[in-house]
Design an enzyme around this catalytic site. Sequence first.
Site, PDB file in Angstrom:
ATOM      1  N   GLU A   1       0.819  -1.263   0.271  1.00 45.68           N
ATOM      2  CA  GLU A   1       0.337   0.208  -0.373  1.00 45.68           C
ATOM      3  C   GLU A   1       0.590   1.117  -0.039  1.00 45.68           C
ATOM      4  O   GLU A   1       0.554   2.584  -0.777  1.00 45.68           O
ATOM      5  CB  GLU A   1      -1.442   0.243   1.279  1.00 45.68           C
ATOM      6  CG  GLU A   1      -2.404   1.068   1.360  1.00 45.68           C
ATOM      7  CD  GLU A   1      -3.030   1.150   0.032  1.00 45.68           C
ATOM      8  OE1 GLU A   1      -3.497   0.149   0.030  1.00 45.68           O
ATOM      9  OE2 GLU A   1      -2.978   1.765  -0.636  1.00 45.68           O
TER      10      GLU A   1
ATOM     11  N   ASP B   1      -3.193   0.748 -12.440  1.00 44.04           N
ATOM     12  CA  ASP B   1      -4.133  -0.745 -12.153  1.00 44.04           C
ATOM     13  C   ASP B   1      -3.260  -1.412 -11.745  1.00 44.04           C
ATOM     14  O   ASP B   1      -3.581  -2.528 -10.402  1.00 44.04           O
ATOM     15  CB  ASP B   1      -4.788  -0.773 -13.048  1.00 44.04           C
ATOM     16  CG  ASP B   1      -5.664   0.079 -13.466  1.00 44.04           C
ATOM     17  OD1 ASP B   1      -6.049   0.777 -12.885  1.00 44.04           O
ATOM     18  OD2 ASP B   1      -6.601  -0.247 -14.824  1.00 44.04           O
TER      19      ASP B   1
HETATM   20  N1  LIG Z   1      -3.569   9.750 -15.365  1.00 43.28           N
HETATM   21  C1  LIG Z   1      -4.101   9.179 -16.066  1.00 43.28           C
HETATM   22  N2  LIG Z   1      -3.975   8.264 -16.989  1.00 43.28           N
HETATM   23  C2  LIG Z   1      -5.607   7.543 -17.345  1.00 43.28           C
HETATM   24  N3  LIG Z   1      -6.050   6.844 -15.918  1.00 43.28           N
HETATM   25  C3  LIG Z   1      -5.829   7.189 -14.445  1.00 43.28           C
HETATM   26  C4  LIG Z   1      -5.305   7.987 -14.245  1.00 43.28           C
HETATM   27  N4  LIG Z   1      -5.209   8.397 -13.160  1.00 43.28           N
HETATM   28  C5  LIG Z   1      -5.875   7.592 -12.682  1.00 43.28           C
HETATM   29  N5  LIG Z   1      -6.250   7.092 -13.614  1.00 43.28           N
HETATM   30  C6  LIG Z   1      -7.634   5.791 -13.951  1.00 43.28           C
HETATM   31  O1  LIG Z   1      -8.048   6.204 -12.619  1.00 43.28           O
HETATM   32  C7  LIG Z   1      -7.917   4.675 -11.398  1.00 43.28           C
HETATM   33  C8  LIG Z   1      -7.590   5.368 -10.128  1.00 43.28           C
HETATM   34  O2  LIG Z   1      -6.410   6.288  -9.909  1.00 43.28           O
HETATM   35  P1  LIG Z   1      -6.444   7.322  -8.406  1.00 43.28           P
HETATM   36  O3  LIG Z   1      -4.639   7.869  -9.096  1.00 43.28           O
HETATM   37  O4  LIG Z   1      -7.548   7.730  -8.599  1.00 43.28           O
HETATM   38  O5  LIG Z   1      -6.151   6.102  -7.218  1.00 43.28           O
HETATM   39  P2  LIG Z   1      -7.136   5.704  -6.249  1.00 43.28           P
HETATM   40  O6  LIG Z   1      -7.521   4.295  -6.890  1.00 43.28           O
HETATM   41  O7  LIG Z   1      -8.251   6.394  -6.589  1.00 43.28           O
HETATM   42  O8  LIG Z   1      -6.543   5.821  -5.255  1.00 43.28           O
HETATM   43  P3  LIG Z   1      -6.367   6.893  -3.906  1.00 43.28           P
HETATM   44  O9  LIG Z   1      -7.791   6.620  -3.525  1.00 43.28           O
HETATM   45  O10 LIG Z   1      -5.228   6.407  -3.207  1.00 43.28           O
HETATM   46  O11 LIG Z   1      -6.185   8.191  -5.004  1.00 43.28           O
HETATM   47  C9  LIG Z   1      -6.829   4.096 -11.440  1.00 43.28           C
HETATM   48  O12 LIG Z   1      -6.156   2.623 -11.519  1.00 43.28           O
HETATM   49  C10 LIG Z   1      -6.566   3.821 -13.209  1.00 43.28           C
HETATM   50  O13 LIG Z   1      -7.394   2.853 -14.018  1.00 43.28           O
END
Ligand SMILES: Nc1ncnc2c1ncn2[C@@H]1O[C@H](COP(=O)(O)OP(=O)(O)OP(=O)(O)O)[C@@H](O)[C@H]1O
Length: 117
Positions: A60, A86
């Site tokens: 994590e 991902d």
């Molecule tokens: N810059 C990006 N380009 C393309 N897809 C993205 C991008 N940022 C996030 N994603 C997609 O959205 C999903 C969620 O991303 P995010 O950064 O919000 O993480 P999270 O799982 O919400 O983690 P946290 O809540 O800890 O920030 C990623 O797993 C990916 O599939």
Amino acid sequence: MRRWLLSAGFALRGVAHAWRTQPNFRIEVVLGLIALAFSLWLHAALPPILLSIGLVLGLELLNTALEAALDQLHPGRHPAIGAAKDAAAGAVLVASLCTLLVGAVELGPPLWAKLGL
Ligand SMILES: Nc1ncnc2c1ncn2[C@@H]1O[C@H](COP(=O)(O)OP(=O)(O)OP(=O)(O)O)[C@@H](O)[C@H]1O
């Protein structure tokens, strides 16, 4: 020794930052402490439980580091960034599922015995 203490301070700052900013990390810490308490109560083997908890929390922290670095290096959206995030999230998921299995195998039998089932 001074260098080591300095590095440990930076590392602890990273853990504190994850605790403040990542709800998932807080949930995993609390669940880990509950699993640890159960292990002590049931006199279960501690090494597999401790290793599993450490693996989930460590991954994590790496996931948090990767997200922060990617968001800073490439603020825009890109399929490769999405795939990287991902995969990092997948690593936490796989470790969490395996930890659930370890918990069931290690804590299940002594818990049933304690409850007289
Ligand atoms: N810059 C990006 N380009 C393309 N897809 C993205 C991008 N940022 C996030 N994603 C997609 O959205 C999903 C969620 O991303 P995010 O950064 O919000 O993480 P999270 O799982 O919400 O983690 P946290 O809540 O800890 O920030 C990623 O797993 C990916 O599939």
